[in-house]
Design a protein around this motif. Structure first.
Motif, PDB file in Angstrom:
ATOM      1  N   UNK A   1       0.822  -1.224   0.000  1.00 65.00           N
ATOM      2  CA  UNK A   1       0.000   0.000   0.000  1.00 65.00           C
ATOM      3  C   UNK A   1       0.846   1.261   0.000  1.00 65.00           C
ATOM      4  N   UNK A   2       1.937   1.214   0.763  1.00 62.68           N
ATOM      5  CA  UNK A   2       2.710   2.443   0.959  1.00 62.68           C
ATOM      6  C   UNK A   2       4.162   2.112   1.251  1.00 62.68           C
ATOM      7  N   UNK A   3       5.059   2.963   0.759  1.00 59.61           N
ATOM      8  CA  UNK A   3       6.488   2.809   1.053  1.00 59.61           C
ATOM      9  C   UNK A   3       7.030   4.142   1.570  1.00 59.61           C
ATOM     10  N   UNK A   4       7.701   4.087   2.721  1.00 62.10           N
ATOM     11  CA  UNK A   4       8.297   5.306   3.297  1.00 62.10           C
ATOM     12  C   UNK A   4       9.325   5.937   2.355  1.00 62.10           C
ATOM     13  N   UNK A   5       9.992   5.110   1.548  1.00 61.41           N
ATOM     14  CA  UNK A   5      11.014   5.630   0.642  1.00 61.41           C
ATOM     15  C   UNK A   5      10.351   6.536  -0.393  1.00 61.41           C
ATOM     16  N   UNK A   6      10.714   7.811  -0.357  1.00 64.25           N
ATOM     17  CA  UNK A   6      10.135   8.766  -1.302  1.00 64.25           C
ATOM     18  C   UNK A   6       8.654   9.031  -1.073  1.00 64.25           C
ATOM     19  N   UNK A   7       8.134   8.638   0.135  1.00 64.00           N
ATOM     20  CA  UNK A   7       6.721   8.878   0.467  1.00 64.00           C
ATOM     21  C   UNK A   7       5.821   8.387  -0.679  1.00 64.00           C
ATOM     22  N   UNK A   8       5.930   7.097  -0.980  1.00 60.97           N
ATOM     23  CA  UNK A   8       5.359   6.520  -2.196  1.00 60.97           C
ATOM     24  C   UNK A   8       4.098   5.707  -1.934  1.00 60.97           C
ATOM     25  N   UNK A   9       3.018   6.032  -2.627  1.00 61.50           N
ATOM     26  CA  UNK A   9       1.818   5.193  -2.613  1.00 61.50           C
ATOM     27  C   UNK A   9       2.063   4.044  -3.580  1.00 61.50           C
ATOM     28  N   UNK A  10       1.882   2.820  -3.093  1.00 62.16           N
ATOM     29  CA  UNK A  10       2.145   1.637  -3.911  1.00 62.16           C
ATOM     30  C   UNK A  10       0.910   1.152  -4.644  1.00 62.16           C
ATOM     31  N   UNK A  11       0.990  -0.077  -5.136  1.00 64.61           N
ATOM     32  CA  UNK A  11      -0.086  -0.660  -5.943  1.00 64.61           C
ATOM     33  C   UNK A  11      -1.234  -1.199  -5.091  1.00 64.61           C
ATOM     34  N   UNK A  12      -1.013  -1.349  -3.775  1.00 65.01           N
ATOM     35  CA  UNK A  12      -2.091  -1.753  -2.871  1.00 65.01           C
ATOM     36  C   UNK A  12      -2.509  -3.209  -2.973  1.00 65.01           C
ATOM     37  N   UNK A  13      -1.655  -4.051  -3.535  1.00 61.12           N
ATOM     38  CA  UNK A  13      -1.986  -5.485  -3.639  1.00 61.12           C
ATOM     39  C   UNK A  13      -1.864  -6.131  -2.260  1.00 61.12           C
ATOM     40  N   UNK A  14      -0.753  -5.876  -1.586  1.00 62.37           N
ATOM     41  CA  UNK A  14      -0.552  -6.385  -0.227  1.00 62.37           C
ATOM     42  C   UNK A  14      -0.962  -5.306   0.768  1.00 62.37           C
TER      43      UNK A  14
END
Length: 193
Positions: free
Chosen positions: A85-98
């Motif tokens: 859902x989210x990665x702290x690196x670069x304040x990144x919104x992910x694909x939200x699969x997991x």
């Protein structure tokens, strides 16, 4: 069997292609949505920084394609992290699969973690023929805390998720293509799913 390795400019895809070839299979490097959708197996690799990798995915439209895939998909390293859902690196919104967040190791740990470490609590057909406490090769500064979808763990100052699964989606924090016989076996198990 058609195997697609998602090519979105985020490094290290040739070594995965060679690892697949050593197992007796051919894989295509592709950024073409239709080709990826038509594959029997999809490998989503990645080396680099999360926010710029996500920008590259969005520029190709693959950020919409990957979560909709129905065949077995294996995210490797950054590929796995981008599936969260989210990665702290670069304040990144992910694909939200997991249903997971990717966080940075504390300052107490030397980062990135580079080298061999053990995987344990193996809970998936991905690890058939792999022994508990097997060594795999890792290079990363961010990790997924253990969660409901964790299927293998590693300890580096903290216990974290070294492999994750939800439905047809799998992710590994380590590099199977650099993890000697164990990594090759895990890759083979994925291709046999």
């Amino acid at each position: 069997m058609k195997i697609a390795i998602i090519d979105y400019g985020a490094g290290n895809i040739q070594s995965i292609k060679f690892a697949v070839k050593r197992l007796g299979f051919e894989a295509v490097l592709s950024s073409n949505a239709e080709e990826i959708k038509a594959a029997d197996k999809v490998i989503f690799p990645g080396v680099g920084e999360a926010s710029s990798a996500m920008k590259m995915l969005k520029s190709t439209g693959l950020h919409n394609v990957i979560p909709e895939l129905n065949q077995p998909v294996l995210g490797i390293c950054l590929g796995m992290q981008l599936m969260c859902e989210y990665c702290e690196e670069g304040d990144t919104t992910g694909l939200g699969i997991f249903d997971a967040q990717v966080v940075k190791f504390s300052d107490k740990e030397k980062v990135p973690q580079i080298g061999w470490n053990q995987i344990y609590d193996l809970q998936s057909e991905l690890f058939e023929g792999i022994k508990e406490q097997e060594y795999v090769y890792l290079v990363h500064s961010f990790y997924i805390p253990e969660c409901e979808e964790t299927i293998a763990s590693t300890e580096y100052g903290v216990e974290y998720t070294s492999a994750i699964k939800k439905n047809n989606f799998y992710g590994v924090q380590f590099h199977p293509e650099k993890s000697s016989n164990a990594g090759e076996k895990i890759l083979e198990n994925f291709l046999k799913l």
